[in-house]
Design a protein around this motif. Structure first.
Motif, PDB file in Angstrom:
ATOM      1  N   PHE A  73       0.822  -1.211   0.000  1.00  0.00           N
ATOM      2  CA  PHE A  73       0.000   0.000   0.000  1.00  0.00           C
ATOM      3  C   PHE A  73       0.859   1.265   0.000  1.00  0.00           C
ATOM      4  N   TYR A  74       1.999   1.206   0.656  1.00  0.00           N
ATOM      5  CA  TYR A  74       2.887   2.364   0.730  1.00  0.00           C
ATOM      6  C   TYR A  74       3.411   2.728  -0.654  1.00  0.00           C
ATOM      7  N   TRP A  75       3.858   1.729  -1.418  1.00  0.00           N
ATOM      8  CA  TRP A  75       4.499   1.990  -2.702  1.00  0.00           C
ATOM      9  C   TRP A  75       3.513   2.216  -3.839  1.00  0.00           C
ATOM     10  N   THR A  76       2.281   1.821  -3.651  1.00  0.00           N
ATOM     11  CA  THR A  76       1.291   1.958  -4.737  1.00  0.00           C
ATOM     12  C   THR A  76       0.231   2.997  -4.423  1.00  0.00           C
ATOM     13  N   GLU A  77       0.407   3.742  -3.348  1.00  0.00           N
ATOM     14  CA  GLU A  77      -0.574   4.762  -2.979  1.00  0.00           C
ATOM     15  C   GLU A  77      -0.719   5.801  -4.086  1.00  0.00           C
ATOM     16  N   GLY A  78      -1.960   6.008  -4.530  1.00  0.00           N
ATOM     17  CA  GLY A  78      -2.234   6.964  -5.589  1.00  0.00           C
ATOM     18  C   GLY A  78      -1.961   6.440  -6.989  1.00  0.00           C
ATOM     19  N   ILE A  79      -1.428   5.226  -7.089  1.00  0.00           N
ATOM     20  CA  ILE A  79      -1.120   4.632  -8.399  1.00  0.00           C
ATOM     21  C   ILE A  79      -2.043   3.458  -8.682  1.00  0.00           C
ATOM     22  N   VAL A  80      -2.111   2.555  -7.737  1.00  0.00           N
ATOM     23  CA  VAL A  80      -2.976   1.367  -7.872  1.00  0.00           C
ATOM     24  C   VAL A  80      -4.148   1.519  -6.907  1.00  0.00           C
ATOM     25  N   PRO A  81      -5.385   1.384  -7.384  1.00  0.00           N
ATOM     26  CA  PRO A  81      -6.548   1.486  -6.485  1.00  0.00           C
ATOM     27  C   PRO A  81      -6.480   0.423  -5.391  1.00  0.00           C
ATOM     28  N   VAL A  82      -6.916   0.809  -4.201  1.00  0.00           N
ATOM     29  CA  VAL A  82      -6.885  -0.117  -3.070  1.00  0.00           C
ATOM     30  C   VAL A  82      -7.722  -1.359  -3.367  1.00  0.00           C
ATOM     31  N   GLY A  83      -8.822  -1.182  -4.095  1.00  0.00           N
ATOM     32  CA  GLY A  83      -9.681  -2.315  -4.417  1.00  0.00           C
ATOM     33  C   GLY A  83      -8.986  -3.379  -5.246  1.00  0.00           C
ATOM     34  N   PHE A  84      -7.959  -2.981  -6.000  1.00  0.00           N
ATOM     35  CA  PHE A  84      -7.226  -3.969  -6.800  1.00  0.00           C
ATOM     36  C   PHE A  84      -6.565  -5.001  -5.916  1.00  0.00           C
ATOM     37  N   TRP A  85      -6.091  -4.576  -4.744  1.00  0.00           N
ATOM     38  CA  TRP A  85      -5.403  -5.516  -3.859  1.00  0.00           C
ATOM     39  C   TRP A  85      -6.388  -6.488  -3.226  1.00  0.00           C
ATOM     40  N   TRP A  86      -7.641  -6.087  -3.102  1.00  0.00           N
ATOM     41  CA  TRP A  86      -8.651  -7.053  -2.656  1.00  0.00           C
ATOM     42  C   TRP A  86      -8.855  -8.134  -3.712  1.00  0.00           C
ATOM     43  N   LEU A  87      -8.927  -7.730  -4.972  1.00  0.00           N
ATOM     44  CA  LEU A  87      -9.054  -8.709  -6.053  1.00  0.00           C
ATOM     45  C   LEU A  87      -7.842  -9.637  -6.082  1.00  0.00           C
ATOM     46  N   ALA A  88      -6.648  -9.059  -5.871  1.00  0.00           N
ATOM     47  CA  ALA A  88      -5.437  -9.875  -5.843  1.00  0.00           C
ATOM     48  C   ALA A  88      -5.479 -10.858  -4.677  1.00  0.00           C
ATOM     49  N   ALA A  89      -5.957 -10.396  -3.530  1.00  0.00           N
ATOM     50  CA  ALA A  89      -6.050 -11.275  -2.362  1.00  0.00           C
ATOM     51  C   ALA A  89      -6.985 -12.449  -2.635  1.00  0.00           C
ATOM     52  N   ILE A 104       3.882 -19.229  -6.426  1.00  0.00           N
ATOM     53  CA  ILE A 104       3.501 -17.832  -6.670  1.00  0.00           C
ATOM     54  C   ILE A 104       2.332 -17.438  -5.788  1.00  0.00           C
ATOM     55  N   ALA A 105       1.344 -18.328  -5.678  1.00  0.00           N
ATOM     56  CA  ALA A 105       0.174 -18.036  -4.848  1.00  0.00           C
ATOM     57  C   ALA A 105       0.571 -17.875  -3.384  1.00  0.00           C
ATOM     58  N   THR A 106       1.501 -18.702  -2.919  1.00  0.00           N
ATOM     59  CA  THR A 106       1.950 -18.615  -1.525  1.00  0.00           C
ATOM     60  C   THR A 106       2.658 -17.296  -1.265  1.00  0.00           C
ATOM     61  N   ILE A 107       3.552 -16.919  -2.166  1.00  0.00           N
ATOM     62  CA  ILE A 107       4.264 -15.642  -2.015  1.00  0.00           C
ATOM     63  C   ILE A 107       3.283 -14.475  -2.078  1.00  0.00           C
ATOM     64  N   GLY A 108       2.370 -14.512  -3.044  1.00  0.00           N
ATOM     65  CA  GLY A 108       1.402 -13.426  -3.188  1.00  0.00           C
ATOM     66  C   GLY A 108       0.525 -13.276  -1.961  1.00  0.00           C
ATOM     67  N   LEU A 109       0.070 -14.394  -1.412  1.00  0.00           N
ATOM     68  CA  LEU A 109      -0.795 -14.336  -0.235  1.00  0.00           C
ATOM     69  C   LEU A 109      -0.028 -13.810   0.978  1.00  0.00           C
ATOM     70  N   TYR A 110       1.237 -14.216   1.100  1.00  0.00           N
ATOM     71  CA  TYR A 110       2.049 -13.697   2.198  1.00  0.00           C
ATOM     72  C   TYR A 110       2.221 -12.177   2.074  1.00  0.00           C
ATOM     73  N   VAL A 111       2.511 -11.702   0.873  1.00  0.00           N
ATOM     74  CA  VAL A 111       2.716 -10.272   0.661  1.00  0.00           C
ATOM     75  C   VAL A 111       1.440  -9.484   0.981  1.00  0.00           C
ATOM     76  N   ILE A 112       0.284 -10.047   0.645  1.00  0.00           N
ATOM     77  CA  ILE A 112      -0.982  -9.377   0.948  1.00  0.00           C
ATOM     78  C   ILE A 112      -1.177  -9.244   2.456  1.00  0.00           C
ATOM     79  N   PHE A 113      -0.975 -10.331   3.182  1.00  0.00           N
ATOM     80  CA  PHE A 113      -1.133 -10.274   4.643  1.00  0.00           C
ATOM     81  C   PHE A 113      -0.126  -9.314   5.265  1.00  0.00           C
TER      82      PHE A 113
END
Length: 334
Positions: A73-89, A104-113
């Protein structure tokens, strides 16, 4: 003595393990994560957006714990909508559950949490901490070795199947889970006299904060003897599990007891349901190959009984049955 400890520790910690217990954990925890993210949708923007419950636009916000650089969220603030990360989650959770592109799914889920906790640590719950810890270790192994889409594709291509996985990341995860009880139980006994007197669960179950369904009759039944049995039973089970889950004669009892305890908590104290279910998911990783095969035999036996019952019911309803044929003829005569 030291030599014997080292000789015993090395095979325990580094021996390769059956891939199926971790696969079962992956499926159970993946389904739980999917549900957790699905129900968070109505509040996702409120929790994590820049103008949510913790506004990043407030000039008075001087809090180093909020929106740290260690999250997306810090690096994508104002660039990527917050809702996109819900879809990614949601996408990572589903992929993790079915075992598709598992690493990939394991890494992605860890990064989301991790990003959720770094963005708004005041919303951190036990289930977030547990899942983050488990996912960190599971990144180091192939969680899609069994019971997964990845394994199905490997079999379809004629590639060899991985029946075992590296053991040490799983052991690290197991030790972390055991430490939750080793650390929390003495803390509870020292900080809350109710665990010593046997009244702790009265204040928990009858509370409108922890248990909004409110079951005061349970805590008062039999002159309070039931609540004392529940309180002391909880202490005994939580002390028994981290000590006895490592040994074959007591492992199944330890897992069954702690799982039953947490399932009971999930029912009686709804405000901690996700956390207690996340703990139940972790217990699957403690199962051995023999345990998995025993569960498989039980499942086959149960499936066989169900199929036999369905066959008998279909036979009774079949026109070839004399009683049914007679009934049909009489109906036709009418």
């Amino acid at each position: 003595i030291v030599s014997r400890i080292i000789n015993g520790w090395t095979p325990f910690f580094f021996r390769r393990l059956d891939a199926r217990p971790v696969a079962l954990f992956r499926i159970l925890s993946g389904m739980l994560c999917t549900v957790m993210f699905a129900v968070s949708l109505p509040n996702w923007h409120r929790f994590f957006s820049a103008d949510g419950i913790i506004s990043l636009h407030s000039p008075g916000l001087l809090n180093d714990r909020v929106n740290t650089p260690f999250g997306l969220f810090y690096w994508t603030e104002g660039i990527v909508p917050v809702g996109f990360w819900w879809l990614a989650a949601m996408a990572f959770s589903v992929a993790f559950t079915i075992g598709w592109k598992s690493r990939i799914a394991t890494i992605g889920l860890y990064v989301i949490f991790e990003s959720m906790l770094q963005r708004n640590p005041y919303l951190a719950n036990g289930e977030d901490m547990v899942m983050r810890m488990c996912l960190l270790y599971l990144i180091l192994i192939d969680v899609g070795s069994a019971w997964s889409v990845d394994a199905w594709f490997r079999a379809k291509r004629g590639l060899p199947q991985a029946a075992t996985i590296a053991g040490w990341p799983v052991r690290m995860m197991q030790i972390n889970v055991a430490l939750i009880y080793i650390i929390s139980l003495p803390y509870k006994l020292a900080q809350d006299p109710g665990w010593v007197t046997g009244d702790a669960l009265h204040w928990t179950v009858a509370s409108d904060m922890w248990g909004p369904f409110n079951h005061p009759w349970i805590t008062l039944a039999f002159g309070g003897a039931l609540r004392k049995a529940m309180t002391f039973g909880t202490v005994i089970v939580e002390a028994f599990f981290p000590l006895c889950v490592w040994f074959n004669p007591t492992r199944r009892l330890a897992i069954a007891a702690i799982a039953a305890l947490h399932l009971g908590i999930a029912v009686m104290i709804p405000n901690v349901t996700y956390f207690t279910l996340s703990m139940v998911c972790t217990f699957a990783a403690f199962l051995s190959r023999d345990d998995i095969e025993l569960l498989g035999r039980w499942t086959e036996a149960l499936t066989g009984l169900t199929s036999h019952g369905s066959t008998c019911q279909a036979t009774l309803q079949s026109p070839s049955n004399p009683q049914q044929s007679g009934t049909s003829i009489l109906s036709a005569g009418r």
